[in-house]
Design a protein around this motif. Structure first.
Motif, PDB file in Angstrom:
ATOM      1  N   VAL A 248      36.382  64.312   1.917  1.00 54.67           N
ATOM      2  CA  VAL A 248      35.212  65.030   1.398  1.00 54.67           C
ATOM      3  C   VAL A 248      34.656  66.042   2.406  1.00 54.67           C
ATOM      4  O   VAL A 248      33.913  66.953   2.026  1.00 54.67           O
ATOM      5  CB  VAL A 248      34.105  64.040   0.997  1.00 54.67           C
ATOM      6  CG1 VAL A 248      34.552  63.177  -0.175  1.00 54.67           C
ATOM      7  CG2 VAL A 248      33.692  63.166   2.186  1.00 54.67           C
ATOM      8  N   SER A 249      34.994  65.917   3.696  1.00 52.43           N
ATOM      9  CA  SER A 249      34.456  66.842   4.704  1.00 52.43           C
ATOM     10  C   SER A 249      35.268  66.733   5.986  1.00 52.43           C
ATOM     11  O   SER A 249      36.029  65.782   6.182  1.00 52.43           O
ATOM     12  CB  SER A 249      32.973  66.539   5.002  1.00 52.43           C
ATOM     13  OG  SER A 249      32.833  65.217   5.506  1.00 52.43           O
ATOM     14  N   TYR A 250      35.068  67.742   6.826  1.00 53.40           N
ATOM     15  CA  TYR A 250      35.635  67.710   8.172  1.00 53.40           C
ATOM     16  C   TYR A 250      34.637  67.068   9.131  1.00 53.40           C
ATOM     17  O   TYR A 250      33.419  67.084   8.902  1.00 53.40           O
ATOM     18  CB  TYR A 250      35.924  69.125   8.681  1.00 53.40           C
ATOM     19  CG  TYR A 250      37.022  69.858   7.969  1.00 53.40           C
ATOM     20  CD1 TYR A 250      38.291  69.317   7.846  1.00 53.40           C
ATOM     21  CD2 TYR A 250      36.789  71.129   7.440  1.00 53.40           C
ATOM     22  CE1 TYR A 250      39.313  70.016   7.217  1.00 53.40           C
ATOM     23  CE2 TYR A 250      37.793  71.839   6.809  1.00 53.40           C
ATOM     24  CZ  TYR A 250      39.053  71.266   6.691  1.00 53.40           C
ATOM     25  OH  TYR A 250      40.046  71.956   6.060  1.00 53.40           O
ATOM     26  N   TYR A 251      35.160  66.573  10.247  1.00 53.00           N
ATOM     27  CA  TYR A 251      34.285  66.175  11.354  1.00 53.00           C
ATOM     28  C   TYR A 251      34.927  66.656  12.656  1.00 53.00           C
ATOM     29  O   TYR A 251      36.140  66.798  12.755  1.00 53.00           O
ATOM     30  CB  TYR A 251      34.069  64.661  11.403  1.00 53.00           C
ATOM     31  CG  TYR A 251      35.239  63.889  11.974  1.00 53.00           C
ATOM     32  CD1 TYR A 251      35.351  63.634  13.342  1.00 53.00           C
ATOM     33  CD2 TYR A 251      36.255  63.414  11.143  1.00 53.00           C
ATOM     34  CE1 TYR A 251      36.436  62.943  13.863  1.00 53.00           C
ATOM     35  CE2 TYR A 251      37.342  62.715  11.657  1.00 53.00           C
ATOM     36  CZ  TYR A 251      37.419  62.481  13.014  1.00 53.00           C
ATOM     37  OH  TYR A 251      38.498  61.804  13.529  1.00 53.00           O
TER      38      TYR A 251
ATOM     39  N   ARG B 129      29.893  67.163  14.659  1.00 53.71           N
ATOM     40  CA  ARG B 129      29.513  68.162  13.662  1.00 53.71           C
ATOM     41  C   ARG B 129      30.355  67.944  12.414  1.00 53.71           C
ATOM     42  O   ARG B 129      31.579  67.854  12.484  1.00 53.71           O
ATOM     43  CB  ARG B 129      29.715  69.576  14.200  1.00 53.71           C
ATOM     44  CG  ARG B 129      29.262  70.641  13.213  1.00 53.71           C
ATOM     45  CD  ARG B 129      29.218  71.993  13.853  1.00 53.71           C
ATOM     46  NE  ARG B 129      28.779  73.024  12.910  1.00 53.71           N
ATOM     47  CZ  ARG B 129      28.612  74.298  13.220  1.00 53.71           C
ATOM     48  NH1 ARG B 129      28.836  74.710  14.463  1.00 53.71           N
ATOM     49  NH2 ARG B 129      28.223  75.164  12.319  1.00 53.71           N
ATOM     50  N   VAL B 130      29.680  67.846  11.266  1.00 55.70           N
ATOM     51  CA  VAL B 130      30.340  67.644   9.980  1.00 55.70           C
ATOM     52  C   VAL B 130      30.231  68.933   9.180  1.00 55.70           C
ATOM     53  O   VAL B 130      29.151  69.531   9.098  1.00 55.70           O
ATOM     54  CB  VAL B 130      29.712  66.470   9.214  1.00 55.70           C
ATOM     55  CG1 VAL B 130      30.376  66.298   7.851  1.00 55.70           C
ATOM     56  CG2 VAL B 130      29.823  65.180  10.021  1.00 55.70           C
ATOM     57  N   SER B 131      31.349  69.373   8.608  1.00 55.47           N
ATOM     58  CA  SER B 131      31.374  70.600   7.812  1.00 55.47           C
ATOM     59  C   SER B 131      32.189  70.358   6.553  1.00 55.47           C
ATOM     60  O   SER B 131      33.057  69.475   6.514  1.00 55.47           O
ATOM     61  CB  SER B 131      31.956  71.761   8.625  1.00 55.47           C
ATOM     62  OG  SER B 131      33.238  71.434   9.101  1.00 55.47           O
ATOM     63  N   GLY B 132      31.897  71.150   5.520  1.00 57.38           N
ATOM     64  CA  GLY B 132      32.579  70.974   4.251  1.00 57.38           C
ATOM     65  C   GLY B 132      34.029  71.421   4.298  1.00 57.38           C
ATOM     66  O   GLY B 132      34.409  72.276   5.099  1.00 57.38           O
TER      67      GLY B 132
END
Length: 347
Positions: A294-297, A244-247
């Protein structure tokens, strides 16, 4: 005068087949009589725990769920009352029963090491059986087969009822354990059966190795504990995980379930561990900018992976148990070569 056509002789079984089969059957009956106290204790333990798990999944869960509905309806009203004892009773009983089922493989390992093979070799009962038309290999096969059937039935019943008890409270009791809680996961399905069989194999091997009850007991329990720990550590990697990728922002990488890995993704698409300053805090922005995040994973296992992880974990445990059984037969063959030679010469 007519000649009588000779009749073909009827096929006969090898002379040693029937006595060997009778000896194996006699050994199985003797084994049940010899270990009758352990059999009664096992049956009583399974029945008591099964009854307690049914009580947990029925009346206790219903009472605790009703109490939680009362608590949620209270909101900010401090004078509102709810059935707190029901919630605490459910929590305690679930915890104790989980530990009780969790201990089953250790009990099987201790009994197998101290009594099944260790004591029989220490007292000479096994060597007596080898002189009764039962080879050492057949002796060990029967010694393992009968308890394995009883352990599979008993542990399977307990694992199934524990899963039912946990499922009954899921979504209804706010403090119910998550599906990936180690104790809940390892006791709520086929994994507990596989680990109980590992305990049986570890005990049999330890008894053959030590040929004394007490050292075999301690060794089998330690091996079973190692199997528990290793399986729990390997559990997240036994099935492909979801990502899951989140900002970037306040908080941590999104995604519930059993975690496997997490961090940040840079502008080049590379993965990087989370900065030590924490996730989403204002003073960490410089650290994020430095690595161009640029984002979390987050790699994790959702609840939909439950049965896949259960089956793969059980399969891994069974493979390990099979290796222990193979080593036990090899060790027995190496130590009883003279016994077989004497049997052949006597025949």
């Amino acid at each position: 005068m007519t000649a009588v056509a000779p009749t073909a002789p009827e096929p006969t079984r090898p002379p040693s087949a029937e006595p060997r089969r009778a000896a194996v059957s006699r050994q199985a009956r003797w084994q049940l009589r010899l270990h009758r106290p352990a059999l009664w204790i096992w049956a009583g333990l399974v029945l008591v725990l099964s009854a307690a798990l049914l009580w947990l999944s029925g009346p206790l869960t219903e009472a605790a769920a009703a109490a939680w509905r009362q608590y949620d309806a209270c909101g900010m009203n401090t004078r509102c009352t709810y059935d707190q004892p029901a919630i605490l009773l459910y929590k305690d009983v679930y915890q104790y029963l989980t530990y009780a089922v969790f201990a089953v493989p250790f009990l099987v390992a201790a009994w197998a090491g101290a009594t099944l093979t260790g004591r029989e070799l220490e007292t000479g009962t096994a060597r007596l059986a080898w002189t009764q038309s039962v080879s050492p290999a057949r002796w060990l096969a029967v010694e393992l087969a009968v308890p394995a059937a009883l352990v599979t039935v008993g542990a399977g019943l307990l694992g199934g009822l524990h899963h039912v008890a946990w499922t009954s409270g899921r979504g209804h009791i706010d403090t119910a354990k998550s599906w990936y809680d180690p104790a809940t996961f390892l006791t709520g399905g086929p994994v507990i059966v596989a680990l109980a069989l590992v305990g049986l194999a570890a005990g049999a091997l330890a008894g053959l190795a030590w040929r004394r009850a007490l050292p075999a007991l301690l060794t089998s329990v330690l091996v079973t504990a190692g199997a528990f720990g290793a399986l729990n550590l390997a559990r997240p990697y036994l099935w492909p995980s979801a990502t899951r990728v989140s900002g970037l922002g306040p908080g941590a990488p999104a995604g519930g379930g059993l975690g496997v890995d997490e961090g940040v993704i840079t502008s080049s698409g590379a993965r990087h561990p989370l900065p030590e300053c924490g996730a989403g805090q204002a003073h960490c922005q410089a650290a994020y900018d430095k690595i161009h995040a640029v984002s979390y994973y987050r790699d994790y296992h959702p609840f939909s992976h439950y049965w896949a992880l259960q089956l793969t974990s059980a399969a891994v445990a069974l493979v390990f148990g099979g290796v222990l059984v193979l080593i036990a037969f090899r060790l027995l063959k190496r130590r009883t070569g003279g016994v077989r030679t004497q049997e052949k010469s006597a025949a």
